[in-house]
Design a protein around this motif. Structure first.
Motif, PDB file in Angstrom:
ATOM      1  N   GLU A  43       0.827  -1.214   0.000  1.00 44.93           N
ATOM      2  CA  GLU A  43       0.000   0.000   0.000  1.00 44.93           C
ATOM      3  C   GLU A  43       0.859   1.261   0.000  1.00 44.93           C
ATOM      4  OE1 GLU A  43      -4.264  -1.418   1.877  1.00 44.93           O
ATOM      5  OE2 GLU A  43      -2.853  -0.321   3.159  1.00 44.93           O
ATOM      6  N   ASN A  44       1.957   1.234   0.777  1.00 40.72           N
ATOM      7  CA  ASN A  44       2.882   2.374   0.744  1.00 40.72           C
ATOM      8  C   ASN A  44       3.469   2.549  -0.649  1.00 40.72           C
ATOM      9  OD1 ASN A  44       2.759   3.389   3.296  1.00 40.72           O
ATOM     10  ND2 ASN A  44       4.643   2.443   4.040  1.00 40.72           N
ATOM     11  N   ALA A  45       3.887   1.438  -1.233  1.00 39.88           N
ATOM     12  CA  ALA A  45       4.493   1.499  -2.569  1.00 39.88           C
ATOM     13  C   ALA A  45       3.520   2.154  -3.552  1.00 39.88           C
ATOM     14  CB  ALA A  45       4.883   0.104  -3.040  1.00 39.88           C
ATOM     15  N   ARG A  70       0.958   4.099  -2.705  1.00 34.88           N
ATOM     16  CA  ARG A  70       0.688   5.464  -2.259  1.00 34.88           C
ATOM     17  C   ARG A  70       1.768   6.436  -2.716  1.00 34.88           C
ATOM     18  NH1 ARG A  70       0.304   5.395   3.777  1.00 34.88           N
ATOM     19  NH2 ARG A  70      -1.704   4.429   3.386  1.00 34.88           N
ATOM     20  N   TYR A  71       3.036   6.005  -2.641  1.00 34.27           N
ATOM     21  CA  TYR A  71       4.129   6.920  -2.953  1.00 34.27           C
ATOM     22  C   TYR A  71       4.679   6.750  -4.369  1.00 34.27           C
ATOM     23  CZ  TYR A  71       3.717   7.833   1.994  1.00 34.27           C
ATOM     24  OH  TYR A  71       3.220   8.175   3.219  1.00 34.27           O
ATOM     25  N   THR A  72       3.833   6.197  -5.250  1.00 37.97           N
ATOM     26  CA  THR A  72       4.249   6.062  -6.647  1.00 37.97           C
ATOM     27  C   THR A  72       3.214   6.714  -7.546  1.00 37.97           C
ATOM     28  OG1 THR A  72       5.376   3.991  -6.137  1.00 37.97           O
ATOM     29  CG2 THR A  72       4.878   4.390  -8.446  1.00 37.97           C
ATOM     30  N   GLU A  76       9.038  -3.467  -4.252  1.00 41.65           N
ATOM     31  CA  GLU A  76       9.775  -2.416  -4.935  1.00 41.65           C
ATOM     32  C   GLU A  76       8.827  -1.510  -5.716  1.00 41.65           C
ATOM     33  OE1 GLU A  76      13.964  -2.637  -7.402  1.00 41.65           O
ATOM     34  OE2 GLU A  76      12.603  -4.308  -7.428  1.00 41.65           O
ATOM     35  N   ASP A  77       9.160  -0.228  -5.784  1.00 40.68           N
ATOM     36  CA  ASP A  77       8.307   0.652  -6.584  1.00 40.68           C
ATOM     37  C   ASP A  77       9.141   1.631  -7.407  1.00 40.68           C
ATOM     38  OD1 ASP A  77       8.730   3.245  -5.126  1.00 40.68           O
ATOM     39  OD2 ASP A  77       7.860   2.127  -3.469  1.00 40.68           O
ATOM     40  N   THR A  78       8.481   2.289  -8.345  1.00 38.08           N
ATOM     41  CA  THR A  78       9.168   3.291  -9.169  1.00 38.08           C
ATOM     42  C   THR A  78       8.663   4.675  -8.776  1.00 38.08           C
ATOM     43  OG1 THR A  78       7.466   3.035 -10.855  1.00 38.08           O
ATOM     44  CG2 THR A  78       9.455   1.722 -11.123  1.00 38.08           C
ATOM     45  N   ARG A 137       4.178  15.688   3.319  1.00 35.35           N
ATOM     46  CA  ARG A 137       4.038  14.615   2.347  1.00 35.35           C
ATOM     47  C   ARG A 137       2.951  13.612   2.737  1.00 35.35           C
ATOM     48  NH1 ARG A 137       8.573  10.117   0.857  1.00 35.35           N
ATOM     49  NH2 ARG A 137       9.551  11.382  -0.732  1.00 35.35           N
ATOM     50  N   SER A 138       3.033  13.172   3.983  1.00 33.25           N
ATOM     51  CA  SER A 138       2.164  12.107   4.404  1.00 33.25           C
ATOM     52  C   SER A 138       0.697  12.537   4.489  1.00 33.25           C
ATOM     53  CB  SER A 138       2.659  11.594   5.735  1.00 33.25           C
ATOM     54  OG  SER A 138       1.952  10.510   6.130  1.00 33.25           O
ATOM     55  N   ARG A 139       0.466  13.774   4.907  1.00 31.44           N
ATOM     56  CA  ARG A 139      -0.914  14.267   4.960  1.00 31.44           C
ATOM     57  C   ARG A 139      -1.528  14.247   3.582  1.00 31.44           C
ATOM     58  NH1 ARG A 139      -3.658  15.330   8.835  1.00 31.44           N
ATOM     59  NH2 ARG A 139      -5.531  15.831   7.718  1.00 31.44           N
ATOM     60  N   GLY A 161      -1.326   9.010   4.993  1.00 30.78           N
ATOM     61  CA  GLY A 161      -0.874   7.952   5.907  1.00 30.78           C
ATOM     62  C   GLY A 161      -0.970   8.357   7.371  1.00 30.78           C
ATOM     63  N   THR A 162      -0.631   7.446   8.264  1.00 33.75           N
ATOM     64  CA  THR A 162      -0.666   7.760   9.695  1.00 33.75           C
ATOM     65  C   THR A 162       0.728   7.960  10.273  1.00 33.75           C
ATOM     66  OG1 THR A 162      -0.502   5.453  10.402  1.00 33.75           O
ATOM     67  CG2 THR A 162      -2.716   6.321  10.016  1.00 33.75           C
ATOM     68  N   GLY A 163       1.762   7.567   9.536  1.00 34.23           N
ATOM     69  CA  GLY A 163       3.123   7.679  10.057  1.00 34.23           C
ATOM     70  C   GLY A 163       3.477   6.538  11.008  1.00 34.23           C
ATOM     71  N   LEU A 164       2.587   5.569  11.132  1.00 28.05           N
ATOM     72  CA  LEU A 164       2.846   4.451  12.045  1.00 28.05           C
ATOM     73  C   LEU A 164       3.071   3.134  11.315  1.00 28.05           C
ATOM     74  CD1 LEU A 164       0.220   5.194  14.840  1.00 28.05           C
ATOM     75  CD2 LEU A 164       2.688   5.493  14.955  1.00 28.05           C
ATOM     76  N   GLY A 165       2.718   3.121  10.026  1.00 23.49           N
ATOM     77  CA  GLY A 165       2.762   1.870   9.266  1.00 23.49           C
ATOM     78  C   GLY A 165       4.087   1.132   9.345  1.00 23.49           C
ATOM     79  N   LEU A 166       5.176   1.827   9.048  1.00 25.00           N
ATOM     80  CA  LEU A 166       6.469   1.153   9.013  1.00 25.00           C
ATOM     81  C   LEU A 166       6.976   0.784  10.410  1.00 25.00           C
ATOM     82  CD1 LEU A 166       8.430   2.965   6.158  1.00 25.00           C
ATOM     83  CD2 LEU A 166       7.383   0.703   6.140  1.00 25.00           C
ATOM     84  N   ALA A 167       6.574   1.565  11.415  1.00 30.49           N
ATOM     85  CA  ALA A 167       6.950   1.206  12.788  1.00 30.49           C
ATOM     86  C   ALA A 167       6.319  -0.138  13.146  1.00 30.49           C
ATOM     87  CB  ALA A 167       6.498   2.289  13.756  1.00 30.49           C
TER      88      ALA A 167
HETATM   89  P1  ADP Z   1       2.763   6.774   6.457  1.00 33.08           P
HETATM   90  O1  ADP Z   1       1.516   6.269   7.079  1.00 33.08           O
HETATM   91  O2  ADP Z   1       2.974   8.227   6.602  1.00 33.08           O
HETATM   92  O3  ADP Z   1       2.965   6.251   5.072  1.00 33.08           O
HETATM   93  P2  ADP Z   1       4.843   4.926   7.256  1.00 33.08           P
HETATM   94  O4  ADP Z   1       5.357   4.629   8.606  1.00 33.08           O
HETATM   95  O5  ADP Z   1       4.186   3.842   6.497  1.00 33.08           O
HETATM   96  O6  ADP Z   1       3.900   6.179   7.408  1.00 33.08           O
HETATM   97  O7  ADP Z   1       6.044   5.495   6.391  1.00 33.08           O
HETATM   98  C1  ADP Z   1       6.884   6.514   6.932  1.00 33.08           C
HETATM   99  C2  ADP Z   1       7.317   7.497   5.842  1.00 33.08           C
HETATM  100  O8  ADP Z   1       8.217   6.847   4.937  1.00 33.08           O
HETATM  101  C3  ADP Z   1       6.165   7.975   4.983  1.00 33.08           C
HETATM  102  O9  ADP Z   1       5.582   9.129   5.515  1.00 33.08           O
HETATM  103  C4  ADP Z   1       6.805   8.236   3.645  1.00 33.08           C
HETATM  104  O10 ADP Z   1       7.280   9.549   3.595  1.00 33.08           O
HETATM  105  C5  ADP Z   1       7.986   7.276   3.608  1.00 33.08           C
HETATM  106  N1  ADP Z   1       7.719   6.083   2.770  1.00 33.08           N
HETATM  107  C6  ADP Z   1       7.284   4.864   3.170  1.00 33.08           C
HETATM  108  N2  ADP Z   1       7.197   3.986   2.143  1.00 33.08           N
HETATM  109  C7  ADP Z   1       7.591   4.668   1.042  1.00 33.08           C
HETATM  110  C8  ADP Z   1       7.738   4.333  -0.343  1.00 33.08           C
HETATM  111  N3  ADP Z   1       7.448   3.111  -0.822  1.00 33.08           N
HETATM  112  N4  ADP Z   1       8.180   5.319  -1.184  1.00 33.08           N
HETATM  113  C9  ADP Z   1       8.493   6.545  -0.716  1.00 33.08           C
HETATM  114  N5  ADP Z   1       8.382   6.921   0.570  1.00 33.08           N
HETATM  115  C10 ADP Z   1       7.935   6.008   1.447  1.00 33.08           C
END
Ligand code: ADP
Length: 268
Positions: free
Chosen positions: A161-163, A165-167, A189-191, A214-216, A220-226
């Protein structure tokens, strides 16, 4: 003489004790700082959508809009912000359970191929809406893996979902292969827009965002990767990230395979 020696030893011990106490005090202060920063972050994260909700509910209620279309846009914002809040509360709850060690994993034999296919299917709609291609390359001959199926799904759904979202254009790809006899490797992986090199070490921290705005914008919530990082750790895996601004981001995960030597094909 003995007295001086005892005195010296005592001084020495006092010295190291003092150092130890100082170190502890520093640790404690650091802990307090991160804790209060954490709460400051939470209240900020909660307050922002609340402000939108309050503001736009008022606008709609008092009829402060030009036309039906504008009214619907405000209602959309109310709906989006409510969804964001729900996600945020859910994520916070998950994270706090993990940090208190209160989550128990449900290990079972899972088919990672099926799981990844499921994840890309779930995330597929969003990719389609953005005109992105999802590429899945799965080694077919993989063994069943002993892991927590739901948590594994959560990890990969989050990354995919992040991939997406940020592509903005191009491809999101997921690869699954056996690294060696004991490990399995998954690449997401994403482009997309990428992450600046100096920010990479921090992206697994709670509420850490590359550029605050960026995230707003991306929602996103900023917690996903944690959460992802903790779930990977809990299952004995590793996660690494490399990225290049404007070119894309690559997450590589390795998991130990405690596995049943039962090939997927045989169970089909
Ligand atoms: P968020 O909910 O803001 O996406 P995450 O904890 O999932 O929070 O990710 C932290 C930050 O890392 C994001 O705000 C984003 O800026 C960056 N990020 C995460 N995944 C990607 C990705 N695939 N491409 C670019 N930036 C990313």
């Amino acid at each position: 003489d003995l007295d001086t020696r005892v005195d010296l030893i005592a001084k020495d011990e006092m010295g190291s004790l003092a150092n130890a106490i100082n170190d502890l005090a520093v640790d404690l202060q650091r802990y307090r700082d991160t804790r209060s920063e954490f709460f400051a972050n939470i209240s900020h994260e909660l307050r922002t959508p609340m402000t939108y909700l309050e503001g736009y509910a008022k606008v709609v209620k008092e009829g402060l809009y030009e036309n039906e279309e504008e009214r619907n846009q405000y209602l959309d914002i109310i709906q989006q912000e409510t969804i964001r809040l729900t996600h945020l509360i859910h994520d916070l709850f998950e994270l706090s359970k993990m940090e208190e060690g209160k989550i128990s994993l449900n290990f079972e034999w899972i088919d990672l191929v099926e799981l990844i296919e499921n994840v890309t299917l779930k995330a597929g709609l969003k990719a389609k809406e953005k005109g992105l291609e999802i590429e899945v390359s799965l080694e077919r001959d993989l063994p069943m893996v002993y892991a927590d199926g739901l948590r594994m799904e959560q990890i990969f759904l989050n990354l995919v979902e992040n991939a997406i979202r940020y592509t903005e254009k191009g491809t999101v790809s997921v690869q699954l292969k056996r690294l060696n006899a004991n490990e399995i490797k998954i690449i997401v992986e994403d482009t997309g827009i990428g992450i600046p090199k100096q920010e990479l070490p921090y992206i697994f921290e709670r509420f850490y965002r590359v550029e605050k705005s960026r995230s707003r914008q991306y929602g996103g919530t900023g917690l996903g990767l944690a959460i992802v990082k903790r779930l990977v750790d809990l299952q004995g895996g590793t996660i690494e990230v490399t990225s290049e601004i404007g070119r894309g981001t690559r997450f590589v995960l390795c998991f130990p395979i405690q596995m049943k030597e039962e090939r997927r094909n045989e169970t089909d």
